[in-house]
Write an enzyme that holds these catalytic residues in place. Sequence first.
Site, short mmCIF file in Angstrom:
data_model
loop_
_atom_site.label_atom_id
_atom_site.label_comp_id
_atom_site.label_asym_id
_atom_site.label_seq_id
_atom_site.Cartn_x
_atom_site.Cartn_y
_atom_site.Cartn_z
CE LYS A 1 -4.63 1.11 0.34
NZ LYS A 1 -5.55 0.72 -0.09
CG ASP B 1 -7.58 2.94 -0.41
OD1 ASP B 1 -8.04 1.97 -0.83
OD2 ASP B 1 -7.47 4.16 -0.10
CD1 TRP C 1 -21.23 5.40 -9.14
CD2 TRP C 1 -19.65 4.82 -10.00
NE1 TRP C 1 -21.49 5.20 -10.73
CE2 TRP C 1 -20.41 4.64 -10.95
CE3 TRP C 1 -18.13 3.93 -9.55
CZ2 TRP C 1 -19.89 4.18 -11.96
CZ3 TRP C 1 -17.86 3.36 -10.81
CH2 TRP C 1 -18.35 3.92 -11.86
CG PHE D 1 -19.76 11.79 -2.07
CD1 PHE D 1 -19.40 12.19 -0.71
CD2 PHE D 1 -18.53 11.88 -2.82
CE1 PHE D 1 -18.39 12.97 -0.29
CE2 PHE D 1 -18.05 13.17 -2.37
CZ PHE D 1 -18.26 13.25 -1.51
N GLY D 2 -18.07 8.03 -3.12
CA GLY D 2 -16.49 7.83 -3.45
C GLY D 2 -16.80 6.58 -4.98
P1 NDP Z 1 -12.85 7.92 -2.92
O1 NDP Z 1 -12.01 8.91 -2.79
O2 NDP Z 1 -13.71 7.37 -4.42
O3 NDP Z 1 -13.79 7.89 -2.18
C1 NDP Z 1 -14.09 7.90 -0.55
C2 NDP Z 1 -14.66 9.15 -0.11
O4 NDP Z 1 -15.26 9.37 1.78
C3 NDP Z 1 -14.16 11.02 -0.29
O5 NDP Z 1 -15.43 11.41 -0.84
C4 NDP Z 1 -14.32 10.92 0.89
O6 NDP Z 1 -14.16 13.01 1.34
C5 NDP Z 1 -14.94 10.54 1.55
N1 NDP Z 1 -14.60 10.53 3.23
C6 NDP Z 1 -13.75 10.09 3.93
N2 NDP Z 1 -13.31 9.54 5.43
C7 NDP Z 1 -14.85 10.61 5.42
C8 NDP Z 1 -15.89 10.53 6.37
N3 NDP Z 1 -14.91 10.15 7.98
N4 NDP Z 1 -16.85 10.10 6.39
C9 NDP Z 1 -17.60 9.85 5.56
N5 NDP Z 1 -16.82 9.95 4.17
C10 NDP Z 1 -15.35 10.38 3.62
O7 NDP Z 1 -12.37 6.33 -2.34
P2 NDP Z 1 -12.53 4.27 -2.45
O8 NDP Z 1 -14.45 4.93 -3.08
O9 NDP Z 1 -12.13 4.53 -3.41
O10 NDP Z 1 -12.23 4.35 -1.28
C11 NDP Z 1 -13.23 4.04 -0.39
C12 NDP Z 1 -13.28 3.32 0.89
O11 NDP Z 1 -12.92 1.78 0.51
C13 NDP Z 1 -11.36 3.68 1.36
O12 NDP Z 1 -11.40 2.75 2.69
C14 NDP Z 1 -10.25 1.94 0.35
O13 NDP Z 1 -9.40 1.86 1.17
C15 NDP Z 1 -11.82 1.34 0.60
N6 NDP Z 1 -11.63 0.43 -0.43
C16 NDP Z 1 -11.10 0.88 -1.63
C17 NDP Z 1 -10.70 -0.09 -3.21
C18 NDP Z 1 -11.10 0.95 -4.52
O14 NDP Z 1 -10.72 -0.29 -5.47
N7 NDP Z 1 -10.98 2.51 -5.07
C19 NDP Z 1 -11.03 -1.62 -3.15
C20 NDP Z 1 -11.16 -1.81 -2.14
C21 NDP Z 1 -11.58 -1.34 -0.82
P3 NDP Z 1 -12.86 13.23 1.91
O15 NDP Z 1 -11.45 12.95 1.04
O16 NDP Z 1 -13.51 14.21 2.11
O17 NDP Z 1 -12.54 12.41 3.26
O1 2IT Z 2 -7.91 -1.43 -0.25
C1 2IT Z 2 -7.40 -1.95 -2.32
O2 2IT Z 2 -8.21 -3.59 -2.12
C2 2IT Z 2 -7.67 -1.47 -3.23
N1 2IT Z 2 -7.77 0.03 -2.93
C3 2IT Z 2 -7.30 -1.52 -4.41
C4 2IT Z 2 -6.11 -2.20 -4.50
C5 2IT Z 2 -5.34 -2.49 -5.98
O3 2IT Z 2 -4.61 -2.91 -6.58
O4 2IT Z 2 -6.57 -2.40 -6.84
#
Ligand code: NDP
Ligand code: 2IT
Length: 446
Positions: free
Chosen positions: A126, A166, A243, A238-239
């Site tokens: 990571k 991420d 989505w 909402f990321g």
């Molecule tokens: P994004 O950046 O797309 O979305 C995260 C969103 O959540 C941001 O808008 C962020 O806003 C908001 N956020 C952060 N902290 C808080 C909070 N305390 N309360 C409410 N909203 C919050 O990230 P992802 O969707 O990619 O990631 C979300 C989670 O999923 C993380 O834990 C990540 O590690 C996990 N994940 C992601 C994967 C991927 O492929 N992308 C795979 C597996 C897990 P702000 O930036 O303002 O804090």
């Molecule tokens: O937490 C996770 O599993 C991710 N952010 C995705 C990692 C990846 O290599 O696709």
Amino acid sequence: MTEYTQNFLAEVKTKNTNEFEFLQAVEEVVESLDVVLQRHPEYRSAKILERMAEPERVLMFRVPWMDDQGDIHINRGFRIQMNSAIGPYKGGLRFHPSVTLSILKFLAFEQVFKNSLTTLPMGGGKGGSNFDPKGKSDTEVMRFCQSFMSELYRHIGPNTDIPAGDIGVGAREIGYLFGQYKRLHNEYSGVLTGKGINWGGSLVRPEATGFGAAYFALEMLKTKGQNIEGKVFAVSGFGNVAWGAVSKITELGGKVVTLSGPDGFIYDKDGIKGEKIDYMLKLRSSANDRVKDYADEFKVDYFSGKRPWDVKVDVAMPCATQNEIETEDAKELVKNGCMCVCEGANMPTSLDAYHILREAGILFSPGKASNAGGVATSGLEMSQNSMRISWSREEVDRQLREIMQKIHNTCLTTAERFGVPGNYVVGANIAGFLRVADAMLDQGLV
Ligand code: NDP
Ligand code: 2IT
């Protein structure tokens, strides 16, 4: 806990003082592993657990960049290369002001178990930076990414370490990072995943984490003779992950009534569907980081400074960040008759909150199992890059769904085999551990 694991935890605490998130992740795993370590003295004598808690390598570097006004900023960049027993390091990059060594170590540690559960050949890593993308222009983000990659490029490669997205890192950032890697390395390769579809990316990768979590929730509900159809869901964030989850839950006939951001949460009693799901993409790319905009746009309720866990729902799916379900939130979920908590984010539930949900008999899946669809589809992107082909949307989605079903079954059969039927946390931790531990034994003292 046995004396062995108590001593182990005490030593990890001494070595990693103040790394609270990392210690939390290790403690949660170790709680599950006692039974395995008792049955397998060879893991104890080879010090497998002790080795797994120590990253193979930690990189920490300066990232200087210039903003649009010509002012200079210095951020800190990291890459944790945690474990390469079953494949090259693999895991995302997080750009968020809250990023610390502890947070990235917890994420890298979790990633090792998660990647193992996918059954694909991927080790765990990571990385990221305390860079805050909020309010930055496109060119500022590009300059930051180029500076970040100017150091990182010498430590990664398609057979060494393959970063991805991420929090704060999506298709735009992966594009800038890839461009800079290619320029410095003079090589076009699958060194990053989450690439654009025209230049080596995989169909379904953007949606994969959320889709995978929805498929996992479906399998969990099926164990109680239930389905997603007609069920009401609370989703946080909402990321990217939120989505994908909302899209698939809605497609499978469920109704998602909440989203959240750092500012609060929205409650949409009619369900988030159609153009409202598309609006989530606008919200994320606006760089405003406000979920209130959704409430203003669609005239729904907004609760400032609150989390969505006191809303009465059947299933809760935390998809924002770590420790967003704490003790009081868990009590609310239990009180309101929630039947399932399926983690989309990494470690969104605190240890105490998890124990409350567990004691109440609520179905609970840890992120390392239910959000593994993202990295699994990254694995599928790597396969396509190596073969220089691209699969259809249907093919990738089919493989993703199959992988999620397999992870679900592995969790349940492992939990059963080790005497805790229905416990997804123990099942995921043990199954993830065994594959890595056996590979480490085979490979000698490294
Ligand atoms: P994004 O950046 O797309 O979305 C995260 C969103 O959540 C941001 O808008 C962020 O806003 C908001 N956020 C952060 N902290 C808080 C909070 N305390 N309360 C409410 N909203 C919050 O990230 P992802 O969707 O990619 O990631 C979300 C989670 O999923 C993380 O834990 C990540 O590690 C996990 N994940 C992601 C994967 C991927 O492929 N992308 C795979 C597996 C897990 P702000 O930036 O303002 O804090
Ligand atoms: O937490 C996770 O599993 C991710 N952010 C995705 C990692 C990846 O290599 O696709």
